[in-house]
Design a protein around this motif. Structure first.
Motif, short mmCIF file in Angstrom:
data_model
loop_
_atom_site.label_atom_id
_atom_site.label_comp_id
_atom_site.label_asym_id
_atom_site.label_seq_id
_atom_site.Cartn_x
_atom_site.Cartn_y
_atom_site.Cartn_z
N SER A 236 0.82 -1.21 0.00
CA SER A 236 0.00 0.00 0.00
C SER A 236 0.86 1.27 0.00
O SER A 236 0.53 2.24 -0.67
N SER A 237 1.97 1.24 0.74
CA SER A 237 2.85 2.41 0.74
C SER A 237 3.56 2.57 -0.60
O SER A 237 3.87 3.68 -1.03
N PHE A 238 3.80 1.44 -1.28
CA PHE A 238 4.39 1.51 -2.62
C PHE A 238 3.41 2.15 -3.59
O PHE A 238 3.77 3.05 -4.37
N LEU A 239 2.16 1.69 -3.56
CA LEU A 239 1.15 2.23 -4.47
C LEU A 239 0.82 3.69 -4.15
O LEU A 239 0.42 4.45 -5.03
N ALA A 240 1.01 4.07 -2.89
CA ALA A 240 0.70 5.44 -2.49
C ALA A 240 1.66 6.45 -3.10
O ALA A 240 1.39 7.66 -3.08
N GLN A 241 2.77 5.96 -3.64
CA GLN A 241 3.75 6.87 -4.24
C GLN A 241 3.32 7.33 -5.64
O GLN A 241 3.90 8.27 -6.17
N PHE A 242 2.32 6.66 -6.22
CA PHE A 242 1.83 7.06 -7.55
C PHE A 242 0.88 8.25 -7.43
O PHE A 242 0.13 8.36 -6.45
N SER A 243 0.92 9.14 -8.41
CA SER A 243 0.02 10.29 -8.47
C SER A 243 -0.77 10.24 -9.77
O SER A 243 -0.36 9.57 -10.73
N PHE A 244 -1.89 10.96 -9.80
CA PHE A 244 -2.74 10.91 -10.98
C PHE A 244 -3.11 12.33 -11.41
O PHE A 244 -3.26 13.23 -10.57
N PRO A 245 -3.26 12.55 -12.71
CA PRO A 245 -3.53 13.92 -13.20
C PRO A 245 -4.91 14.42 -12.80
O PRO A 245 -5.85 13.64 -12.63
N ASN A 246 -5.01 15.73 -12.69
CA ASN A 246 -6.28 16.39 -12.38
C ASN A 246 -6.94 16.84 -13.69
O ASN A 246 -6.63 17.89 -14.23
N PHE A 247 -7.87 16.03 -14.19
CA PHE A 247 -8.52 16.33 -15.47
C PHE A 247 -9.51 17.49 -15.36
O PHE A 247 -10.02 17.97 -16.37
N GLY A 248 -9.76 17.94 -14.13
CA GLY A 248 -10.71 19.04 -13.96
C GLY A 248 -10.21 20.38 -14.47
O GLY A 248 -11.01 21.31 -14.64
#
Length: 527
Positions: A236-248
């Motif tokens: 979970s801490s590994f996956l928490a390092q990913f970020s996602f774009p703000n399409f808004g």
């Protein structure tokens, strides 16, 4: 793709060790999360490596984009907004590939490409000197002359000499000695030394040295002089390092401006790197540039979607791949998987690698790109090759990559204009008797408005009582500006008692009333 695995596997390990600190350093210099640099390196290796048509090119986060990223994160209101610009930039690159814009890379002179390689080689060496001596205050990926911490390349080197770390310097010298011995002697002695590469041995010795001297006040290597990979505690801490774009924020003009800037700069850097990489590829393969733009576009879209920095094909890793014996794209792909596996399974082991040893590895890469023999060779080719080459090298070393390339290209264009000015015509004195000068002026194959000054000067210098033979038999293109000059000269010629014999493929005309009508008639006859 796996035909040359015995060459590609060792090369991929070398590229991995070169790419790892660069991914982290470029992320640091860009003001982005460190993990974003690793994401870009993984995507550049696996995804772009698989889609690309380049056999030896390696993609990942690029130092040339660091300043753009640093500025954009602040102006766009956060990293997630910036990620949207990366995704859109990738989509624009896909459009470039569809529109076959890859041909742009072929319009850069060879002297500029060689200057780019040489300048990057010098920069690699200069930037690694502080790390070699164990002074790591400056970000690894900060490749510009004026750095983000307020220092310059040379002031950083001076500071390094005042803050030498004995342990880091010692293992760096040992590592450099191993690399030179491996490259010059051992690799030619036995196949085992070709399979097990010198950089890998140097890195392993660096890890052992750190483990044995840990805690020693004199030779121990401090944590700031080691690789620093983020260590996740669980999945979970590994996956928490990913970020996602703000399409808004997709409707904001600033997002689209940044996206286009990223697409343009990343495409240009990629195309220049492709041109340079193809030149140093021992097998002289040619990379399909439009396919490369498509691959880079897909890579940037994916990297932006999962929180990574923008990617380009990068000359440092590509040249390290070639110099280490990489033969096919398997090397780039494997290096991407090595990055992925390392950040998941062995981050603690990676964090034991001294940065000074990696600096020694990069010293050798930089030297192979900027050998003194190359300067001698370019100088021997004449000033038309050497001046753009030197301008590119100087621009890259004292400013940054894109400014240096632009400077070299500008100087190259000036050289072309100067030579065009000089080669517009040939003037030959045929005879000088009875007070009459017989002169023949032969115009070049293509004469444009660049040549106006040179031709006008020659015509104005003709003395009175001259018989001028104007030979245009070799001329295939004559600019309207030149015809106007000749028309004006026809009036002046009468006052100075100058007769003109116009010689063309269709015959000769003495003292034509209108050069424009004559050349129009010639064009109709030719048609």
């Amino acid at each position: 793709m796996f035909k040359h695995l015995k060459q590609d596997l060792p090369a991929s390990i070398v590229v991995f060790f070169v790419a790892l600190p660069l991914c982290l350093g470029i992320a640091l210099a860009s003001g982005a999360p460190l993990f974003s640099g690793l994401i870009a390196g993984i995507v550049g290796g696996i995804v772009v490596g698989a889609l690309s048509g380049s056999a030896v090119g390696v993609s990942g986060p690029a130092a040339g984009l660091a300043a753009i990223v640093l500025t954009a994160i602040g102006t766009l209101g956060g990293y997630q907004n910036f990620l949207l610009a990366v995704v859109l930039g990738g989509a624009i690159q896909l459009l470039f590939g569809v529109l076959k814009a890859g041909i742009i890379g072929y319009y850069f002179p060879s002297s500029v490409i060689k200057g780019m390689l040489t300048g990057i080689g010098i920069i690699i060496i200069l930037k690694q000197i502080p790390h070699f001596f164990g002074y790591d205050a400056d970000p690894e990926g900060d490749f510009a002359f004026f750095q983000v911490d307020g220092e310059t390349t040379f002031s950083e080197i001076l500071r390094a000499f005042q803050n030498i770390s004995p342990g880091a310097t010692l293992i760096a010298l040992v590592g450099l000695g191993i690399l030179i011995l491996w490259d010059r002697v051992l690799s030619k002695k036995h196949r085992v030394f070709q399979l097990v590469q010198g950089p890998l041995v140097a890195v392993v010795l660096g890890i052992l040295f750190h483990a044995l001297t840990k805690g020693n006040k004199t030779l121990g290597i401090a944590a700031e002089h080691l690789v620093n990979v983020p260590i996740p505690e669980d999945a979970s801490s590994f996956l928490a390092q990913f970020s996602f774009p703000n399409f808004g924020v997709i409707g904001q003009p600033e997002i689209w401006i940044t996206a286009f800037t990223i697409a343009l700069v990343a495409s240009l850097e990629t195309l220049l790197c492709v041109e340079a990489t193809d030149k140093i590829d021992p097998m002289k393969r040619v990379t399909p540039t439009n396919r490369e733009l498509l691959a880079q576009g897909a890579g940037n879209m994916l990297s932006g979607l999962i929180g990574g920095l923008p990617v380009t094909q990068v000359i440092v890793r590509s040249s390290a791949n070639i110099q280490s014996g990489g033969r096919t794209k398997a090397s780039a792909i494997i290096h991407g998987f090595l990055l992925l596996v390392s950040v998941i399974l062995i981050p603690r082991l990676l964090n034991m690698i001294p940065l000074s040893v990696l600096a020694a590895v990069l010293f050798l890469v930089g030297y192979k790109l900027a050998k003194p023999s190359l300067f001698r060779h370019m100088y021997s080719l004449g000033w038309k090759q050497f001046v753009p080459f030197a301008a590119t090298v100087g621009g890259i070393v004292f400013t940054d990559l894109l400014v240096g390339i632009g400077l070299g290209l500008g100087v190259g264009i000036v050289v072309i204009l100067v030579k065009s000015y000089q080669n517009s015509h040939f003037l030959h004195i045929l005879d000088k008797s009875n007070g009459v000068h017989r002169v023949r002026m032969t115009l070049a194959e293509e004469v444009t408005f660049f040549n106006k000054g040179a031709i006008l000067n020659e015509l104005d210098r003709l003395p009175k009582n001259t018989f001028l033979e104007l030979d245009v038999r070799s001329t295939r293109y004559l600019d309207y500006d030149i015809i106007e000059i000749l028309d004006d000269f026809s009036f002046k010629a009468r006052d100075r008692n100058i007769d003109v014999l116009l010689i063309s493929d269709k015959g000769s005309v003495k003292n034509p009333m209108s050069y424009l009508e004559f050349f129009n008639l010639q064009q109709k006859n030719t048609t």
